[in-house]
Design a protein around this motif. Structure first.
Motif, mmCIF file in Angstrom:
data_model
loop_
_atom_site.group_PDB
_atom_site.id
_atom_site.type_symbol
_atom_site.label_atom_id
_atom_site.label_comp_id
_atom_site.label_asym_id
_atom_site.label_seq_id
_atom_site.Cartn_x
_atom_site.Cartn_y
_atom_site.Cartn_z
ATOM 1 N N THR A 1 0.829 -1.211 0.000
ATOM 2 C CA THR A 1 0.000 0.000 0.000
ATOM 3 C C THR A 1 0.858 1.255 0.000
ATOM 4 O OG1 THR A 1 -1.689 -1.213 1.248
ATOM 5 C CG2 THR A 1 -1.896 1.181 1.162
ATOM 6 N N VAL A 2 1.960 1.235 0.752
ATOM 7 C CA VAL A 2 2.869 2.389 0.773
ATOM 8 C C VAL A 2 3.435 2.637 -0.625
ATOM 9 C CG1 VAL A 2 5.102 3.216 1.605
ATOM 10 C CG2 VAL A 2 3.469 2.240 3.211
ATOM 11 N N ARG A 3 3.816 1.572 -1.306
ATOM 12 C CA ARG A 3 4.374 1.717 -2.648
ATOM 13 C C ARG A 3 3.344 2.258 -3.645
ATOM 14 N NH1 ARG A 3 7.663 -4.016 -2.455
ATOM 15 N NH2 ARG A 3 9.557 -3.192 -1.442
ATOM 16 N N GLU A 4 2.074 1.922 -3.398
ATOM 17 C CA GLU A 4 1.026 2.323 -4.343
ATOM 18 C C GLU A 4 0.440 3.688 -4.003
ATOM 19 O OE1 GLU A 4 -3.141 0.507 -6.204
ATOM 20 O OE2 GLU A 4 -1.935 -0.666 -4.794
ATOM 21 N N TYR A 5 0.263 3.981 -2.698
ATOM 22 C CA TYR A 5 -0.427 5.209 -2.296
ATOM 23 C C TYR A 5 0.454 6.209 -1.549
ATOM 24 C CZ TYR A 5 -4.728 2.682 -3.406
ATOM 25 O OH TYR A 5 -5.722 1.992 -4.037
ATOM 26 N N GLY A 6 1.689 5.841 -1.206
ATOM 27 C CA GLY A 6 2.535 6.739 -0.444
ATOM 28 C C GLY A 6 2.289 6.600 1.050
ATOM 29 N N VAL A 7 2.943 7.465 1.832
ATOM 30 C CA VAL A 7 2.874 7.333 3.292
ATOM 31 C C VAL A 7 1.782 8.187 3.925
ATOM 32 C CG1 VAL A 7 5.290 6.691 3.522
ATOM 33 C CG2 VAL A 7 4.649 9.110 3.562
ATOM 34 N N GLY A 8 1.119 9.049 3.175
ATOM 35 C CA GLY A 8 0.072 9.885 3.760
ATOM 36 C C GLY A 8 -0.862 10.422 2.706
ATOM 37 N N ALA A 9 -2.024 10.908 3.156
ATOM 38 C CA ALA A 9 -3.025 11.427 2.227
ATOM 39 C C ALA A 9 -2.796 12.906 1.918
ATOM 40 C CB ALA A 9 -4.422 11.240 2.808
ATOM 41 N N CYS A 10 -2.178 13.635 2.858
ATOM 42 C CA CYS A 10 -1.849 15.060 2.668
ATOM 43 C C CYS A 10 -3.077 15.915 2.370
ATOM 44 C CB CYS A 10 -0.821 15.237 1.550
ATOM 45 S SG CYS A 10 0.769 14.464 1.926
ATOM 46 N N GLY A 11 -4.191 15.594 2.988
ATOM 47 C CA GLY A 11 -5.396 16.405 2.822
ATOM 48 C C GLY A 11 -6.578 15.779 3.529
ATOM 49 N N GLN B 1 -8.693 8.234 -0.643
ATOM 50 C CA GLN B 1 -8.086 7.355 -1.632
ATOM 51 C C GLN B 1 -8.913 6.074 -1.727
ATOM 52 O OE1 GLN B 1 -4.293 7.223 0.414
ATOM 53 N NE2 GLN B 1 -3.351 8.586 -1.081
ATOM 54 N N GLU B 2 -8.663 5.319 -2.759
ATOM 55 C CA GLU B 2 -9.442 4.100 -2.989
ATOM 56 C C GLU B 2 -9.355 3.138 -1.815
ATOM 57 O OE1 GLU B 2 -9.961 0.635 -6.417
ATOM 58 O OE2 GLU B 2 -8.214 1.955 -6.416
ATOM 59 N N VAL B 3 -8.196 3.109 -1.162
ATOM 60 C CA VAL B 3 -8.007 2.200 -0.040
ATOM 61 C C VAL B 3 -8.908 2.581 1.136
ATOM 62 C CG1 VAL B 3 -6.086 3.534 0.951
ATOM 63 C CG2 VAL B 3 -6.249 1.084 1.386
ATOM 64 N N HIS B 4 -9.202 3.883 1.313
ATOM 65 C CA HIS B 4 -10.109 4.315 2.376
ATOM 66 C C HIS B 4 -11.529 3.810 2.121
ATOM 67 C CE1 HIS B 4 -7.048 7.747 2.687
ATOM 68 N NE2 HIS B 4 -6.918 7.029 3.775
ATOM 69 N N ILE B 5 -11.964 3.929 0.887
ATOM 70 C CA ILE B 5 -13.315 3.469 0.525
ATOM 71 C C ILE B 5 -13.447 1.968 0.763
ATOM 72 C CG2 ILE B 5 -14.965 3.243 -1.372
ATOM 73 C CD1 ILE B 5 -13.691 5.783 -2.578
ATOM 74 N N GLN B 6 -12.389 1.222 0.412
ATOM 75 C CA GLN B 6 -12.421 -0.224 0.610
ATOM 76 C C GLN B 6 -12.464 -0.588 2.092
ATOM 77 O OE1 GLN B 6 -12.784 -2.646 -1.776
ATOM 78 N NE2 GLN B 6 -13.103 -3.901 0.052
ATOM 79 N N THR B 7 -11.699 0.133 2.913
ATOM 80 C CA THR B 7 -11.690 -0.156 4.347
ATOM 81 C C THR B 7 -13.051 0.120 4.969
ATOM 82 O OG1 THR B 7 -9.330 0.339 4.516
ATOM 83 C CG2 THR B 7 -10.604 0.423 6.555
#
Length: 504
Positions: A149-159, A167-173
């Motif tokens: 997930t870090v490689r795909e989305y980075g370490v933070g949302a910054c907003g 991000q898509e991962v938030h919707i899935q969670t």
């Protein structure tokens, strides 16, 4: 005659000013507004006039000046001397001897906070001071998911979530939480503490009524206070007292405008380890027409056959609860928190939940960690059987202690130990917290890491009892858990042997 001339002069002046005012573009709209406003609400017109006059006076007033002639003129050397002599007040009061000693004694763990850890002193201990009850922290499956997930989305949302932070991962969670709890929808927050402090004020406002358990955790207390609602407290886990309070509220507010009314409680109480009587609370909720906000921060991933919390523990559909609030930072070993319920409950928070609207979104890898943890819980229900087995094995030894007892539920892996009232009467224990800290130190010396339940009493609505706080984990075998219990029991006896008896 002079009075008549004065009136004529005033009338002519007013007419002249009116004629000049009418020539100003938009003046007709202003006059029409003033006449309409005065006719509908004279008091409002008066207040607006006062505000207008105040504004005129404010802008025409002379500016305030610090350049007063009576100031003592200092030389450059005198100014420098005064600056060197001046000592600013400390932002925080210095620690006293007791606090300094406590800070120095805080154990520092090297590496992952697993079931067995190494301290900075070099000593290895069994860890019973962590919410890692399911031993998911350091799980290889979760680690790989987080790295991906870090490689795909980075370490933070910054907003914030509503402003390019989702991000898509938030919707899935959020979907995973809804499916896990079997409710229509859920929303995730970036901080566990801010979840309940945002959820309650999003729905309860000034004039609404909240009836809350007196032993709820600090975060819930803050959420209630922020809402500015009318608060009524009932004695901890006392259903008779809860009904008494609900009846009293009905009498006190009978005939008044209808307001929103809530019952607020915890599933597994953080400060004592016992469990709420959910069936009885639901019975009273429907009887007196209240909404129920249930904080399951300590019970999700702990209670129930598959860790779904208090509702599964009592075999009650989660949809019976109006709002289920929980933490993703405890047994799920992630971060942030969630609120689950109906579509309306979730949608409303996306525009009214302060922690959701004004905070940066949860880092994607933490959301993914929570999803993976829930996946493991559902695919490995045997971990909850092992957790319960370890809990009962620990309690079987601890419950035989003479000096301390546990107010926690027998099925709760979050165990509190407090001194028996008879012991406090028969032994000269001047500082209960110091006694408990001595027990903690003795346990660490013998290879078991536990902690005191540390709270800031000045922030609590009701005093919190001084207790030892122990959290059982599946990362230890049953035999290791029994050994840890024996160490705690022996530590209490050893420390108590040094306390003199009260002379009568």
């Amino acid at each position: 005659m002079a009075f008549h001339d004065t009136l004529v002069y005033i009338n002519s002046t007013v007419e002249s000013i009116s004629a000049q005012f009418i020539r100003i573009p938009g003046s007709a709209i202003v006059l029409r507004y003033v006449r309409s406003s005065y006719q509908n609400d004279p008091m409002r017109s008066f207040l607006e006039l006062c505000l207008f006059l105040f504004a005129v006076r404010y802008f025409l007033a002379s500016k305030y000046s610090f350049a007063k002639k009576d100031f003592i003129k200092l030389s450059t050397k005198e100014v420098d001397d005064l600056v060197h002599e001046w000592t600013p007040e400390p932002l925080v009061a210095p620690l006293d001897e007791t606090d300094q000693t406590e800070v120095e004694k805080i154990p520092v763990i090297i590496g992952i906070s697993g079931p067995k850890v190494k301290l900075s002193t070099g000593k290895s201990v069994m860890n019973l001071a962590s919410f890692n009850m399911l031993n998911l922290l350091g799980n290889e499956q979760i680690r790989e998911r987080a790295i991906k997930t870090v490689r795909e989305y980075g370490v933070g949302a910054c907003g914030p979530s509503g402003f390019y932070g989702t991000q898509e991962v938030h919707i899935q969670t959020e979907k995973d939480i809804s499916n896990f709890l079997r409710v229509p929808a859920s929303i995730i927050y970036a901080q566990a503490f801010n979840t309940i402090t945002s959820t309650i004020p999003a729905f309860a406002k000034r004039g609404d009524i909240i009836v809350a358990d007196s032993a709820i955790a600090l975060a819930i207390q803050k959420g209630i206070l922020i809402s500015r609602s009318t608060i009524r407290w009932f004695q901890h886990n006392d259903m008779d007292d809860l009904e008494r309070v609900l009846q009293q509220v009905h009498k006190d507010f009978k005939g008044q405008p209808l307001t929103r009314r809530f019952i607020v409680t915890e599933g597994l109480f953080e400060n004592c380890g016992d469990i709420a009587d959910l069936p009885k609370i639901l019975e009273l909720k429907y009887k007196y027409k209240y909404r129920l906000i249930l904080d399951e921060s300590c019970s999700i991933g702990v209670l129930g056959k598959t860790g779904r919390g208090l509702t599964e523990y009592y075999n009650i559909p989660a949809t019976e609860i109006d709002m289920i609030v929980g933490s993703l930072a405890t047994t799920m070993c992630a971060g942030g928190g969630f609120c689950a319920g109906s579509e309306y409950v979730v949608s409303h928070q996306r525009i009214s939940g302060n922690g959701y609207v004004f905070s940066a979104a949860l880092p994607g890898y933490l959301a993914a960690t929570a999803s993976e943890s829930m996946s493991i819980m559902q695919s490995s229900p045997e971990i909850f059987t092992q957790l319960l087995s370890n809990t009962r094995a620990f309690r079987a030894i601890i419950d035989k202690m003479t000096y301390m007892y546990s107010p926690s539920d027998p099925d709760s892996p979050l165990i509190h130990l407090q001194l028996n009232p008879e012991v406090l009467e028969s032994r000269k224990i001047d500082d209960e917290d110091k006694f408990l800290q001595d027990v903690v130190d003795e346990c660490i010396a013998n290879g078991v890491l536990i902690s005191r339940n540390k709270v800031v009493q000045s922030q609590e609505v009701f005093p919190v009892e001084s207790t030892l706080k122990i959290m059982i984990t599946t990362g230890l075998t049953k035999r290791e858990t029994e050994k840890a219990a024996a160490v705690v029991k022996a530590a209490v006896s050893k420390v108590m042997s040094k306390v003199p008896k009260v002379k009568h």
